[in-house]
Every structure is written in C-alpha cells, then in structure tokens.
Design an enzyme around this catalytic site. Structure first.
Site: not given
Lengths: 405, 89
Positions: A164, A296, A307, A328, A333, A392
């Site tokens: 990502c 994010h 976050e 998003k 995403h 990830f």
C-alpha cells in the site's frame, strides 16, 4: 552538487471518481462517493461485492487490438493517466533530456487480471496453451516500460512494490533523482487493477474488508474497500520548469521512509511517526507549517487509530489545529496506486485551497480525535501538506509538498 | 457431528495454532492466554470453516461486534455448534 528544487508540472489520473485528474478533483471537492457494487466475473461467489471500480470504461475506446493484447488493465490505466500528465506538462523528451529522464511507478500486484484470466483458462477450463504475451503483460514493470516507450524516457526507470505504500515510495525515488541532479525530469506515480475475482478473493481471506462502506476515523468503521486506477505526475527540476514557462502545480519538498521491523500486517505507531517526522526534517519544516495531511486512513480499526496516535505524537498541540482526511472513503484503497491518486488531493489543497473531505463519517471515535474534515470539503489556505502511506509489512513512506513557488 | 467431536476438533485446531498440546487448551482459556494474535485468530477461523464446511461471521476490524463470540474457547465452540445446527436445521 547543491540539491535542486523539485516541482510538479503535470498530473493525470483515472479511478472510480473520474477518467481524468480534473474530474477526480471535482469529485473530491463535492465529496462524491465512487464506491458501489462491482461488476466482475463470478461476483456472486464473492462475499465482498463492493469496490471503487472505474466506471464506463472500455479498453477498446482507448486502445487497438494489438495494444490490448499487451496492456493489462493496470497498464491501460497508467498510460491514460500518463497521457493527461504529459500533455499538461508540455514536456517533450528528446536528446539529453530524454537520456536522463525516466519513469518510476508503484504497483503492489501488477497484472492481476492477466494472472487471473490465464489461471482460469489452464486450471478451470483445462487448456494447455496460453497467449504468448502473458508474461510481458502481467509483469509488474510493464506499465513503467510502456510509458518509457511511448514518451522516449531513456533514463532510470523501474517499478517499486511495497504494497500500500508503493506509489509513495516510487514518487519518493523520482523526487530524489531530480533533487540530486541525476535527472531534470521524471514521470512517476502508481497504478493498481486488483478488482478481479482472484484479487478480491485473496483480500477476503484476511477479513479486513467492509461489506458496505469505507468510513475512515468513524467509530463505526468496519474495514477497507478496494479501489482501482492510476495517477501519474511529472516531477521536474524547478529552474528547468521556470525557464520554459511551465505551469507549476506544487513543489515537492521532503520525503522519508521507515520500516517497522515488527509485524507483517499490524501497523506500528513508532514506524509511522518516524516516517512523518523524517519527511518534515527532510523538508526542514516545523510542525506548525503543516496545514493538511492526506491520511493513509484505510478505514480499518488498526490503521486509523495507530495513524492518529502517530500524528498526535509528531505534532503535539498542533495536531488539533491541522486537518487530516482520507480520500479512500471516496475512491477506495488503490493498494499500490493509492498514494498517487491521493497526491491529487494534496495538490488540490495547495493550489485551489480546497481540502478534500473524509466522507462516510458517522460517529466520532475518541481514538481518532483529530479534525478529519468530515463529509464536506472545506476551503482553507494551506502552505504545506503531507501524504502518508503505511503498508502491510511495516513499510512507511511520507511525502511533503509546498505551494508552488 | 456429535457435540463432543466438534469440541475436540476445535480444540485440536486451536492447539495447533497455539503450538500446544490439545490437553493444554482449557475451555476457559482466552486467545490471549494461548498466545494467539489477530493473524492467528483469522487463520484459526479459516481452519474451522474448512473443517466444518461453515461460514463464520467474523470481521477482524471489530471482533466484539461480529456475530461470533471469541471471549474464550468455550464461547468459540458454542458459536460453532450454533452455526452447524443452523446449517443442518
């Protein structure tokens, strides 16, 4: 050699919110949702049936039969975004400029649809022969290579895969290549086209997808929603852009990357905070300089609270004054392409003074107690923005942008 | 499948995930007691679904609001019994 200043002179995109960067920004300013029921083969066998799918798209409208034989959907998206970005920049690559200019793109999974269709053909349909172009079509660097061929880019060119964070890592590399003087111009961004039966089925397994909506930072959030598409930018050395009278969209002023070295899926506050602080140090920024962060903000329980805690750590009391939103919620995403589409919101904030909202926001979460620009875009003048990406595997990449000089 | 068989199969799956002997898994054990993290839980649920051919309604984003109680080994087994009964009724 003194560091060069790096500016953005072109941008292009195709995603669930539109077929161009301009359409995308309009949709973001309206707080429009591009997430809905998806149309993919065997959708009835999926337990997740929503996504941010590119609408009204037919490959045949843009490419001929020979091109379609070579271009996976992720390459098709990339080339459309690049066409818009290069046209806006007005750059033509010839001679010495062509020799040093390259293309760095992010993608997590490359030609997923090509893998999917051909596995189906050999496993499900029992065929023993596949099309000769399967490999050049599915490889992760196919999109970067096709851009290099179309636009005559002969310098450093490669593809970055950090899940990502792929796009942010890619754009960070392009930034450093221009800043260091290695190249006067780089084409960069990212792309993903994972909305296929196999691509969604794989994500279902992890049980982090929402069945109904992406609601970042909202207490009732229940997971991420996949999107697809691409965004491409032209990063150019400032004096070069100025000398040719180019329209400068924004300046790229800092970049940092960190690794959590901790867990393959769970995010780390420390890793995220180090990346944010690193990008600010790289750009020589103080906390109070930053007006907006494109988060994010995946809409998972774990990401959003981690976050927000990282932002609170880095910014201290200024965390309550800055705006942070996750687009998003509108485009989904885009995995390896997500940072690139999200950079459009950063440029819009700096250039137009419009802060894209976090839509789908329904209930405050004490663990995400920041100004998340809920549901409606806001007019505000900001001079510096950040774009976060936390992947990830614990790989983090943060970019810092400033209003055009 | 008899209740006793369901129970011993679930315990076997959980024990394998926790790298323990089935005899070390108590009905009152929590996943935390057994050292099973979020990824281990998702993997255990997958194994359970495969073993009993059921679908477990579980979202990793909000385990507490999923329609499946993972408080202890006993609640997990009760949940699975319920899902098997629902499927065969």
């Amino acid at each position: 050699m003194a560091p060069r200043r790096v500016v953005i002179t072109g941008q292009g995109s195709i995603n669930a919110l539109g077929h161009t960067a301009t359409e995308t920004c309009h949709a973001m300013a309206e707080g429009r949702c591009g997430i809905g029921p998806i149309n993919v083969r065997d959708v009835e066998r999926l337990s997740i049936q929503i996504g941010g799918q590119v609408q009204d798209y037919l490959a045949e409208d843009h490419y001929n039969r020979q091109q379609i034989a070579l271009y996976d959907r992720f390459t098709q998206f990339t080339l459309l975004a690049a066409k818009e970005a290069l046209a806006q920049s007005g750059l033509v690559f010839e001679g010495a400029l062509a020799a040093e200019a390259g293309v760095v793109l992010g993608t997590a999974a490359g030609g997923v649809n090509t893998w999917d269709e051909n596995y189906r053909s050999v496993y499900e349909e029992g065929k023993n022969r596949v099309h000769p172009f399967v490999i050049p079509k599915l490889m992760n660097n196919a999109a970067a290579s096709h851009i290099s061929m179309v636009y005559n880019l002969k310098g450093p060119s490669f593809t970055v895969a950090t899940a990502c964070a792929s796009s942010n890592h890619a754009m960070g590399q392009a930034f450093q290549l221009v800043r260091s003087g290695i190249s006067r111009a780089m084409v960069t961004g990212g792309s993903e086209a994972m909305l296929s039966f196999g691509g969604i089925k794989a994500w279902e397994g992890l049980r982090v997808l929402s069945r109904d909506a992406c609601r970042p930072f909202s207490a009732n959030r229940n997971g991420m929603v996949q999107g697809e598409g691409a965004a491409v930018f032209v990063f150019e050395e400032y004096e070069h852009a100025r000398a040719r009278g180019a329209d400068i969209l924004a300046e790229v002023v800092g970049f940092a990357m960190t690794s959590d070295a901790a867990d393959i899926v769970m995010p780390s506050k420390q890793g995220a905070a180090r990346a944010i602080a690193g990008a600010m140090k790289d750009a020589q920024l103080n906390p109070e300089d930053v007006g907006y962060i494109n988060a994010h903000g995946t809409g998972t329980a774990a990401n959003d609270k981690t976050e927000c805690a990282a932002v609170a750590d880095v910014f201290g009391s200024h965390a309550d004054k800055l705006m942070i939103s996750s687009t998003k919620s509108m485009h989904g995403h885009l995995i390896g392409g997500t940072g690139a589409v999200e950079l459009l919101a950063c440029v819009m904030a700096l250039r137009e003074g419009i802060i894209a909202p976090t839509i789908g926001y329904e209930e405050p979460d004490p663990e995400c107690a920041l100004d998340v620009v809920p549901n409606e875009a806001r007019e505000a003048q900001v001079d510096v923005v950040l774009s976060n990406a936390f992947a990830f595997g614990g790989l983090n990449a943060v970019l810092a942008l400033r209003r055009a000089p | 499948m008899a209740e006793q068989d369901v129970q011993s199969k679930v315990i076997e799956i959980i024990a394998e995930q926790a790298v323990l002997e089935p005899s070390d898994v108590k009905m009152t054990s929590t996943l935390e007691d057994l050292g099973i993290d979020s990824l281990g839980l998702v993997e255990s649920i997958f194994s359970i679904e495969e073993a009993f051919d059921i679908s477990v309604p579980f979202n990793a984003n909000d385990p507490s609001e999923s329609d499946f109680d993972i408080t202890s080994v006993a609640t997990i087994i009760a949940g699975i019994q319920g899902l098997i009964e629902k499927q065969t009724s």
